[in-house]
Design an enzyme around this catalytic site. Sequence first.
Site, mmCIF file in Angstrom:
data_model
loop_
_atom_site.group_PDB
_atom_site.id
_atom_site.type_symbol
_atom_site.label_atom_id
_atom_site.label_comp_id
_atom_site.label_asym_id
_atom_site.label_seq_id
_atom_site.Cartn_x
_atom_site.Cartn_y
_atom_site.Cartn_z
ATOM 1 N N GLY A 58 -12.495 -3.316 -8.786
ATOM 2 C CA GLY A 58 -11.375 -2.823 -7.904
ATOM 3 C C GLY A 58 -11.502 -1.289 -8.084
ATOM 4 O O GLY A 58 -10.597 -0.331 -7.710
ATOM 5 N N GLN A 85 -7.379 2.451 -4.017
ATOM 6 C CA GLN A 85 -6.464 3.558 -3.879
ATOM 7 C C GLN A 85 -6.175 3.743 -5.381
ATOM 8 O O GLN A 85 -6.347 5.023 -5.930
ATOM 9 C CB GLN A 85 -4.990 3.255 -3.243
ATOM 10 C CG GLN A 85 -4.179 4.256 -3.286
ATOM 11 C CD GLN A 85 -2.713 3.849 -2.867
ATOM 12 O OE1 GLN A 85 -2.443 2.627 -2.881
ATOM 13 N NE2 GLN A 85 -1.870 4.906 -2.217
ATOM 14 N N ASP A 118 -18.610 -9.750 -7.107
ATOM 15 C CA ASP A 118 -17.492 -10.043 -6.762
ATOM 16 C C ASP A 118 -16.694 -10.770 -7.864
ATOM 17 O O ASP A 118 -17.116 -11.557 -8.357
ATOM 18 C CB ASP A 118 -17.983 -11.231 -5.466
ATOM 19 C CG ASP A 118 -16.919 -11.842 -4.785
ATOM 20 O OD1 ASP A 118 -16.947 -12.280 -3.476
ATOM 21 O OD2 ASP A 118 -15.775 -12.039 -5.394
ATOM 22 N N TYR A 176 0.024 -12.007 -0.514
ATOM 23 C CA TYR A 176 -0.072 -11.256 -1.455
ATOM 24 C C TYR A 176 0.929 -11.299 -2.545
ATOM 25 O O TYR A 176 0.806 -11.502 -3.750
ATOM 26 C CB TYR A 176 0.030 -9.843 -0.900
ATOM 27 C CG TYR A 176 0.030 -8.655 -1.815
ATOM 28 C CD1 TYR A 176 1.028 -7.765 -1.564
ATOM 29 C CD2 TYR A 176 -0.890 -8.459 -2.577
ATOM 30 C CE1 TYR A 176 1.103 -6.559 -2.325
ATOM 31 C CE2 TYR A 176 -0.998 -7.255 -3.368
ATOM 32 C CZ TYR A 176 0.185 -6.221 -3.450
ATOM 33 O OH TYR A 176 0.219 -5.351 -4.055
ATOM 34 N N ILE A 178 2.579 2.713 -3.761
ATOM 35 C CA ILE A 178 1.874 4.006 -4.390
ATOM 36 C C ILE A 178 1.535 4.886 -3.434
ATOM 37 O O ILE A 178 0.846 4.527 -2.334
ATOM 38 C CB ILE A 178 0.765 3.623 -5.447
ATOM 39 C CG1 ILE A 178 0.980 2.540 -6.260
ATOM 40 C CG2 ILE A 178 -0.145 4.645 -5.873
ATOM 41 C CD1 ILE A 178 2.048 3.053 -7.484
HETATM 42 C C1 VAH Z 1 0.895 -2.649 0.667
HETATM 43 N N1 VAH Z 1 0.580 -0.470 -0.493
HETATM 44 O O1 VAH Z 1 1.637 -2.082 1.271
HETATM 45 C C2 VAH Z 1 0.601 -1.988 -0.883
HETATM 46 C C3 VAH Z 1 1.511 -2.152 -1.905
HETATM 47 C C4 VAH Z 1 4.017 -2.632 -2.702
HETATM 48 C C5 VAH Z 1 3.191 -2.375 -1.384
HETATM 49 O O2 VAH Z 1 1.218 -2.973 -2.724
HETATM 50 O O3 VAH Z 1 0.628 -3.787 0.607
#
Ligand code: VAH
Length: 314
Positions: free
Chosen positions: A8, A12, A50, A139, A169
């Site tokens: 990765g 960011q 990948d 996520y 971040i």
């Molecule tokens: C998001 N910038 O907004 C990411 C982050 C805690 C949020 O992982 O999905």
Amino acid sequence: MKKILVTGAFGQIGSELVPALQKKFGKDQVVAMGHKTVTSNFDGILEKADTRDKDILASIIKKYDIVDVYHLVSLLSVGGEKDPKVTWDINVGGLKNILELGVEFGLKIFWPSSIAAFGSTTPRDNTPQETILEPTTMYGVTKVTGENLCRYFNIKYGLDVRSVRYPGIISWKTPPSAGTTEYTVAMLYDGVQGKGNTCWLGPDTMLPMMYVNDAIKATIDLMDTPVLKIKLRGSYNLAAVSFTAKQWEEAIRKHIPDLKVSYKPDERQKIADSWPKSIDDSQARADWGWKHEYSLEKMTKEMVENLRKEFSIS
Ligand code: VAH
């Protein structure tokens, strides 16, 4: 000398972590692994792979005699909801490959969890290290699963895997993605370019945030910490500053007086409302000396100055 693999590497965090590691250890000690997004003029050792292909990962680890891995590959909150199955395959399948290879090759591994591991049943103010983890995004589910996998691989196999729960971040080098917390970067980019900004969260939405320089410092500091000081093998809470979208607007306006912002909360508001407002990171500060350096004022000043140069705006 140790060879370091960053997966990765063009996201960011990766796009700032790689140069920091190159500066610390030398360009020829860092292997940057990308997949779909690779910076065309990247200056260093580059591999395209990948994270779901364990054989390719193994071949890279053997080819460069890798010792440390920073495994950053992840689909985030908004992108992750578009295809939850792919998000699980990449975020959990990829991590499991890296952990298994870590056991096979005796690697030291960094892997980021996130405040997305928390959910609406988690106490939102000064969220404790040990608390309820009932996320409402895939996520977040992959981050809770990942924390448990890291803890299991340490207990079962003695794998030296270390993790922090990143807050939102904030950085200026990569354009804003559509992530929940990226309203910050989007507002800044629009403001510096003299464009009006529509914020996708409400003005009173408070979230824990961190300037990318602090995130990079915490990441490298944790990997440099003597193993006996690592008391936690799930993931450390990590914090810097918490602020509302309105406070962010006002901090930017100190540098850009004619900033124009309207607030139009969208589906990301529900995600933001399930995350903490502030985080207790006292265990990271106690165990390995974590300390943030960037206040809201310091980060906005630095970001506006850099983006004005980036866009050649005086
Ligand atoms: C998001 N910038 O907004 C990411 C982050 C805690 C949020 O992982 O999905």
